[in-house]
Design an enzyme around this catalytic site. Sequence first.
Site, PDB file in Angstrom:
ATOM      1  N   TYR A  99       2.054   0.636   9.878  1.00 29.88           N
ATOM      2  CA  TYR A  99       1.029   0.066  10.753  1.00 29.88           C
ATOM      3  C   TYR A  99       1.468   0.160  12.213  1.00 29.88           C
ATOM      4  CZ  TYR A  99      -1.121  -2.011   6.629  1.00 29.88           C
ATOM      5  OH  TYR A  99      -1.736  -2.192   5.427  1.00 29.88           O
ATOM      6  N   GLN A 148      -1.305   3.121  -5.348  1.00 26.54           N
ATOM      7  CA  GLN A 148      -2.362   3.773  -4.569  1.00 26.54           C
ATOM      8  C   GLN A 148      -3.737   3.706  -5.227  1.00 26.54           C
ATOM      9  OE1 GLN A 148      -0.950   7.557  -3.106  1.00 26.54           O
ATOM     10  NE2 GLN A 148       0.508   6.502  -1.793  1.00 26.54           N
ATOM     11  N   ARG A 204       0.796  -1.230   0.000  1.00 25.56           N
ATOM     12  CA  ARG A 204       0.000   0.000   0.000  1.00 25.56           C
ATOM     13  C   ARG A 204       0.827   1.277   0.000  1.00 25.56           C
ATOM     14  NH1 ARG A 204      -3.868  -0.711   4.893  1.00 25.56           N
ATOM     15  NH2 ARG A 204      -5.110   0.928   3.961  1.00 25.56           N
ATOM     16  N   SER A 247      -7.857   0.730   1.547  1.00 24.36           N
ATOM     17  CA  SER A 247      -8.053   2.142   1.894  1.00 24.36           C
ATOM     18  C   SER A 247      -9.398   2.654   1.406  1.00 24.36           C
ATOM     19  CB  SER A 247      -6.935   3.012   1.296  1.00 24.36           C
ATOM     20  OG  SER A 247      -5.745   2.832   2.008  1.00 24.36           O
ATOM     21  N   ASP A 265      -5.604   0.573  -4.182  1.00 20.32           N
ATOM     22  CA  ASP A 265      -5.678   0.267  -2.750  1.00 20.32           C
ATOM     23  C   ASP A 265      -7.127   0.122  -2.263  1.00 20.32           C
ATOM     24  OD1 ASP A 265      -5.430   0.038  -0.047  1.00 20.32           O
ATOM     25  OD2 ASP A 265      -4.083   1.747   0.216  1.00 20.32           O
TER      26      ASP A 265
HETATM   27  P1  NAD Z   1      -5.295  -0.349  10.260  1.00 20.29           P
HETATM   28  O1  NAD Z   1      -6.670  -0.586   9.717  1.00 20.29           O
HETATM   29  O2  NAD Z   1      -4.338  -1.448  10.317  1.00 20.29           O
HETATM   30  O3  NAD Z   1      -5.467   0.232  11.749  1.00 20.29           O
HETATM   31  C1  NAD Z   1      -6.275   1.355  12.026  1.00 20.29           C
HETATM   32  C2  NAD Z   1      -5.578   2.246  13.036  1.00 20.29           C
HETATM   33  O4  NAD Z   1      -5.562   1.614  14.304  1.00 20.29           O
HETATM   34  C3  NAD Z   1      -4.123   2.539  12.712  1.00 20.29           C
HETATM   35  O5  NAD Z   1      -3.942   3.932  12.571  1.00 20.29           O
HETATM   36  C4  NAD Z   1      -3.361   1.989  13.915  1.00 20.29           C
HETATM   37  O6  NAD Z   1      -2.239   2.767  14.243  1.00 20.29           O
HETATM   38  C5  NAD Z   1      -4.413   2.063  14.981  1.00 20.29           C
HETATM   39  N1  NAD Z   1      -4.160   1.228  16.171  1.00 20.29           N
HETATM   40  C6  NAD Z   1      -3.704  -0.049  16.249  1.00 20.29           C
HETATM   41  N2  NAD Z   1      -3.599  -0.452  17.533  1.00 20.29           N
HETATM   42  C7  NAD Z   1      -4.036   0.583  18.294  1.00 20.29           C
HETATM   43  C8  NAD Z   1      -4.167   0.771  19.696  1.00 20.29           C
HETATM   44  N3  NAD Z   1      -3.856  -0.184  20.582  1.00 20.29           N
HETATM   45  N4  NAD Z   1      -4.617   1.965  20.124  1.00 20.29           N
HETATM   46  C9  NAD Z   1      -4.948   2.947  19.239  1.00 20.29           C
HETATM   47  N5  NAD Z   1      -4.838   2.827  17.919  1.00 20.29           N
HETATM   48  C10 NAD Z   1      -4.380   1.655  17.442  1.00 20.29           C
HETATM   49  O7  NAD Z   1      -4.613   0.874   9.540  1.00 20.29           O
HETATM   50  P2  NAD Z   1      -4.912   1.548   8.145  1.00 20.29           P
HETATM   51  O8  NAD Z   1      -6.046   2.473   8.280  1.00 20.29           O
HETATM   52  O9  NAD Z   1      -4.998   0.483   7.120  1.00 20.29           O
HETATM   53  O10 NAD Z   1      -3.628   2.425   7.937  1.00 20.29           O
HETATM   54  C11 NAD Z   1      -2.409   2.101   8.590  1.00 20.29           C
HETATM   55  C12 NAD Z   1      -1.318   2.989   8.132  1.00 20.29           C
HETATM   56  O11 NAD Z   1      -1.065   2.799   6.755  1.00 20.29           O
HETATM   57  C13 NAD Z   1      -1.522   4.453   8.326  1.00 20.29           C
HETATM   58  O12 NAD Z   1      -0.292   4.972   8.700  1.00 20.29           O
HETATM   59  C14 NAD Z   1      -1.893   4.934   6.959  1.00 20.29           C
HETATM   60  O13 NAD Z   1      -1.611   6.306   6.771  1.00 20.29           O
HETATM   61  C15 NAD Z   1      -0.979   4.061   6.168  1.00 20.29           C
HETATM   62  N6  NAD Z   1      -1.400   3.965   4.782  1.00 20.29           N
HETATM   63  C16 NAD Z   1      -0.555   4.445   3.879  1.00 20.29           C
HETATM   64  C17 NAD Z   1      -0.897   4.392   2.568  1.00 20.29           C
HETATM   65  C18 NAD Z   1       0.027   4.939   1.570  1.00 20.29           C
HETATM   66  O14 NAD Z   1       1.129   5.272   1.886  1.00 20.29           O
HETATM   67  N7  NAD Z   1      -0.396   5.045   0.376  1.00 20.29           N
HETATM   68  C19 NAD Z   1      -2.088   3.826   2.161  1.00 20.29           C
HETATM   69  C20 NAD Z   1      -2.936   3.322   3.134  1.00 20.29           C
HETATM   70  C21 NAD Z   1      -2.576   3.381   4.454  1.00 20.29           C
END
Ligand code: NAD
Length: 399
Positions: free
Chosen positions: A231, A130, A124, A136, A133
């Site tokens: 993550y 992107q 991702r 997302s 994705d």
């Molecule tokens: P996810 O669905 O795995 O998790 C959701 C959120 O839960 C995350 O922000 C994580 O930090 C949080 N979390 C986990 N354990 C926790 C706890 N104990 N207490 C509080 N919060 C907790 O995550 P996601 O939404 O798929 O995204 C994860 C990361 O990937 C983010 O940094 C996002 O910006 C990044 N991302 C980047 C891209 C990219 O670069 N293109 C694309 C998608 C996501």
Amino acid sequence: MSTLRIAVVKETAGSERRVALDPDGAKRLQALGAQVLVETGAGSAAWFDDEAYAAAGAQLLPRAELLAEADLVLSVGPPADDVLAALRSGQSYLGLLAPLTNPELVRTLTERGVTAISLDGLPRTLTRAQSMDALSSQASVAGYKAVLVAAEHYDRFFPMLMTAAGTSKPAAVLVLGAGVAGLQAIGTARRLGAVVSGYDVRPAAREEVKSLGAKFIELQAGITAAGEGGYARELTAEERQAQQAELADHIARHDIVITTAQVPGRTPPLLVTAATVARMRPGSVLVDLAASRLGGNVEGSVPGETVLTDNGVRVVGAANLPSRMATSASQALSRNMSALVAHLVRDGELVIDLDDEIQRGVVISHRGEVVSPGVAAVVTAAAPAGSAESAESKEGQLS
Ligand code: NAD
């Protein structure tokens, strides 16, 4: 060379209303030189009727004929039993297959010689991936819808309203987990006029939450848990306890709490204990986006159900919210699917190339072998003796 035939099946799992490809997506795939076959009624639950697909140049077919003719089958989720039974060697199947939670499915597809491709495994953080994705795009829909679900269950206004009949206080909304879904929930709750706070264990989330005009909750315990690939990592038992204890005061002060926390490969972390729910005011609402059969972020949340606690708090176990926004979710998914297919098709043919970083992430099985190392490990661990336990421990994760 025969024309590549790409088929879109109608989803039949549970109450799934999304479709993997919309009529615009059908046009995009034809521009790659493919023929698009759509199962009769495939898009109707998302308000894309058969006529719209036909007008886009797709051929409408009943399921059995469609599967007999397809080279590549597109679906939202894992194949239904009858689809699985009809798949044959040399065909490819693309969807959000959750292979780590479905080792049996991976084994069956592999044994059949089907090339299984899952959008869950996409790298991702690659800029060029992107547009593909789907995790997302669907998380974003879920985050938006979670706020609407909360508003629906909340018996007060979200915004501050000044009327001749008095002034209403704005709702205080707390979003726990500020990834893709959480940030979308924060933005949506702000747009509805609530006063919003957010919290996450990844330090990078602080600025993202603030940039949306929400307050970031800092815990005195100072727990930070940035893991790999952007993550979060799983917290230790001590960290978890400290987090739960300190979050409890914040949660009790809010009217609405939306939880979205996930750790890849693990059951969702428990952020809100039953004791904390018991401290919330009557009429408060919790929406747990992480609710799963093995537990979610909120103790006592049940996927697909709304539980009313003795102290008058509604705990909504949000299950498959993207399906409840079927049109927008399908449009986004269709974009993701067609972008990935465009990446896989070269000169009108589907070309599996495991030297390609994107393909290495998404291709699960090919030519009778599980080619994704991460999935292979889970499939091996889930082999007959003790398989139930191994598979269960993976439930609840996104991919
Ligand atoms: P996810 O669905 O795995 O998790 C959701 C959120 O839960 C995350 O922000 C994580 O930090 C949080 N979390 C986990 N354990 C926790 C706890 N104990 N207490 C509080 N919060 C907790 O995550 P996601 O939404 O798929 O995204 C994860 C990361 O990937 C983010 O940094 C996002 O910006 C990044 N991302 C980047 C891209 C990219 O670069 N293109 C694309 C998608 C996501």
